[in-house]
Each structure stands twice: as structure tokens, then as C-alpha cells.
Write a protein that holds these residues in place. Structure first.
Motif, short mmCIF file in Angstrom:
data_model
loop_
_atom_site.label_atom_id
_atom_site.label_comp_id
_atom_site.label_asym_id
_atom_site.label_seq_id
_atom_site.Cartn_x
_atom_site.Cartn_y
_atom_site.Cartn_z
N ARG A 35 90.45 91.89 -12.12
CA ARG A 35 89.97 92.43 -10.79
C ARG A 35 89.72 91.10 -9.93
O ARG A 35 90.21 91.16 -8.79
CB ARG A 35 88.84 93.14 -10.92
CG ARG A 35 89.14 94.62 -11.21
CD ARG A 35 87.88 95.55 -11.35
NE ARG A 35 87.19 95.45 -12.57
CZ ARG A 35 86.16 95.34 -12.93
NH1 ARG A 35 85.22 95.72 -12.05
NH2 ARG A 35 85.52 95.17 -14.10
N ILE A 36 89.09 90.19 -10.78
CA ILE A 36 88.82 88.83 -10.01
C ILE A 36 90.07 88.30 -9.35
O ILE A 36 90.31 87.73 -8.22
CB ILE A 36 88.16 88.06 -10.53
CG1 ILE A 36 86.55 88.55 -10.77
CG2 ILE A 36 87.91 86.67 -10.04
CD1 ILE A 36 85.75 87.74 -11.79
N TYR A 37 91.24 88.11 -10.12
CA TYR A 37 92.57 87.44 -10.06
C TYR A 37 93.14 88.38 -8.96
O TYR A 37 93.49 87.76 -7.89
CB TYR A 37 93.23 87.52 -11.28
CG TYR A 37 94.95 87.25 -10.62
CD1 TYR A 37 95.04 85.74 -10.77
CD2 TYR A 37 95.80 88.20 -10.74
CE1 TYR A 37 96.37 85.64 -10.50
CE2 TYR A 37 97.02 87.94 -10.56
CZ TYR A 37 97.46 86.51 -10.34
OH TYR A 37 98.73 86.05 -10.02
N THR A 38 93.33 89.57 -8.96
CA THR A 38 93.81 90.44 -7.95
C THR A 38 93.20 90.36 -6.49
O THR A 38 93.74 90.32 -5.64
CB THR A 38 93.66 92.01 -8.28
OG1 THR A 38 94.23 92.01 -9.54
CG2 THR A 38 94.43 92.91 -7.26
N LYS A 39 91.82 90.34 -6.42
CA LYS A 39 91.03 90.00 -5.22
C LYS A 39 91.10 88.82 -4.71
O LYS A 39 91.37 88.44 -3.47
CB LYS A 39 89.41 90.24 -5.48
CG LYS A 39 88.65 90.13 -4.20
CD LYS A 39 88.80 91.59 -3.50
CE LYS A 39 87.97 91.72 -2.52
NZ LYS A 39 87.99 92.70 -1.68
N LEU A 40 91.21 87.66 -5.48
CA LEU A 40 91.34 86.22 -5.08
C LEU A 40 92.66 85.51 -4.85
O LEU A 40 92.58 84.62 -4.01
CB LEU A 40 90.24 85.23 -5.87
CG LEU A 40 88.85 85.68 -5.78
CD1 LEU A 40 88.16 84.93 -6.63
CD2 LEU A 40 88.40 85.60 -4.26
N ILE A 45 93.45 87.09 1.63
CA ILE A 45 92.32 86.18 0.94
C ILE A 45 92.67 85.09 -0.05
O ILE A 45 92.31 83.96 -0.16
CB ILE A 45 91.33 87.20 0.01
CG1 ILE A 45 90.69 88.07 1.21
CG2 ILE A 45 90.37 86.63 -0.61
CD1 ILE A 45 89.85 89.16 0.42
N GLY A 46 94.04 85.76 -0.77
CA GLY A 46 94.46 84.42 -1.64
C GLY A 46 95.17 83.32 -1.18
O GLY A 46 95.01 82.20 -1.52
N ILE A 47 95.50 83.66 0.16
CA ILE A 47 96.38 82.54 0.96
C ILE A 47 95.12 81.82 1.42
O ILE A 47 95.21 80.17 1.30
CB ILE A 47 97.11 83.15 2.22
CG1 ILE A 47 98.29 83.79 1.56
CG2 ILE A 47 97.37 81.59 2.98
CD1 ILE A 47 99.13 84.40 2.73
N ALA A 48 94.24 82.23 1.88
CA ALA A 48 92.85 81.55 2.51
C ALA A 48 92.23 80.64 0.91
O ALA A 48 91.90 79.35 1.32
CB ALA A 48 91.79 82.30 3.06
N VAL A 49 92.25 81.26 -0.11
CA VAL A 49 91.62 80.48 -1.23
C VAL A 49 92.63 79.43 -1.46
O VAL A 49 92.02 78.23 -1.75
CB VAL A 49 91.51 81.60 -2.29
CG1 VAL A 49 91.29 80.96 -3.68
CG2 VAL A 49 90.48 82.58 -2.10
N VAL A 51 94.65 77.75 0.46
CA VAL A 51 94.67 76.57 1.47
C VAL A 51 93.18 75.97 1.30
O VAL A 51 93.27 74.56 1.30
CB VAL A 51 94.66 77.43 2.99
CG1 VAL A 51 94.33 76.16 4.02
CG2 VAL A 51 96.05 77.72 3.21
N ILE A 52 92.25 76.45 1.14
CA ILE A 52 90.72 75.77 0.88
C ILE A 52 90.81 74.95 -0.28
O ILE A 52 90.17 73.97 -0.25
CB ILE A 52 89.74 76.93 0.69
CG1 ILE A 52 89.43 77.28 2.41
CG2 ILE A 52 88.32 76.16 0.48
CD1 ILE A 52 88.41 78.77 2.51
N GLY A 53 91.45 75.42 -1.38
CA GLY A 53 91.45 74.71 -2.56
C GLY A 53 92.35 73.54 -2.60
O GLY A 53 91.95 72.34 -2.92
N GLY A 54 93.50 73.67 -1.85
CA GLY A 54 94.28 72.61 -1.41
C GLY A 54 93.55 71.27 -0.55
O GLY A 54 93.63 70.21 -0.97
N ASN A 55 92.97 71.97 0.32
CA ASN A 55 92.24 70.67 1.23
C ASN A 55 91.14 70.10 0.38
O ASN A 55 90.83 68.92 0.38
CB ASN A 55 91.56 71.59 2.22
CG ASN A 55 92.34 71.72 3.39
OD1 ASN A 55 93.26 71.03 3.79
ND2 ASN A 55 92.26 72.75 4.01
N ILE A 56 90.35 70.86 -0.48
CA ILE A 56 89.11 70.37 -1.36
C ILE A 56 89.83 69.35 -2.10
O ILE A 56 89.43 68.27 -2.54
CB ILE A 56 88.55 71.55 -2.26
CG1 ILE A 56 87.71 72.24 -1.29
CG2 ILE A 56 87.83 70.76 -3.18
CD1 ILE A 56 86.98 73.54 -1.69
#
Length: 76
Positions: A35-40, A45-49, A51-56
Motif C-alpha cells: 500500500r505504501i509503495y502504491t501510494k508513494l 505523488i510518485g513523481i514528486a517523491v 524529484v524531491i529524492g533526486g534533489n536531496i
């Protein structure tokens, strides 16, 4: 142990010329990690996660490289 409501049925000798595979799963037994994988990891939301992870990751590597370069090339 609880009985599983998961079944796979393969029917090759059907009246149609195509093979059929049907999978029956119970939605009540979907694991928390799935469920967490499907959500994030899917959709907007997956694209945003990602992008944010790549920036970090980029800024972490940048800072580590900057600090390492500073101490390696520091004049004595």
C-alpha cells in the motif's frame, strides 16, 4: 494460519483461440508495504517523491564533494 483467497486459473482449451489466465486476489490481505509503495511510487505523488529524492541526493553528493575538495586542496 488463515486461508488464502488467492487463486490462479489457466484455461488453454477454450472455445476462443486465445489462452486465458485469471488471477483472483483478496484486497483485504494487501500488505502494508504494498500500500505504501502504491501510494508513494505511482501517479503524481510518485513523481514528486522521485524529484524531491533526486534533489536531496544531488545536494548531499555536492556538499560531500565540496567539503572533501576543500580539505584535499587546502593550502598549508
Amino acid at each position: 494460519m488463515q486461508p488464502q483467497d488467492i487463486g490462479v486459473q489457466y484455461s488453454r482449451w477454450n472455445d476462443s483461440s486465445r489462452d486465458e489466465v485469471s488471477v483472483n486476489t483478496s484486497t483485504a490481505e494487501v500488505s502494508g508495504s504494498k500500500r505504501i509503495y502504491t501510494k508513494l511510487c505511482t501517479g503524481k505523488i510518485g513523481i514528486a517523491v522521485k524529484v524531491i529524492g533526486g534533489n536531496i541526493l544531488f545536494w548531499t553528493v555536492f556538499v560531500i564533494g565540496y567539503v572533501t575538495g576543500y580539505y584535499v586542496h587546502k593550502c598549508k
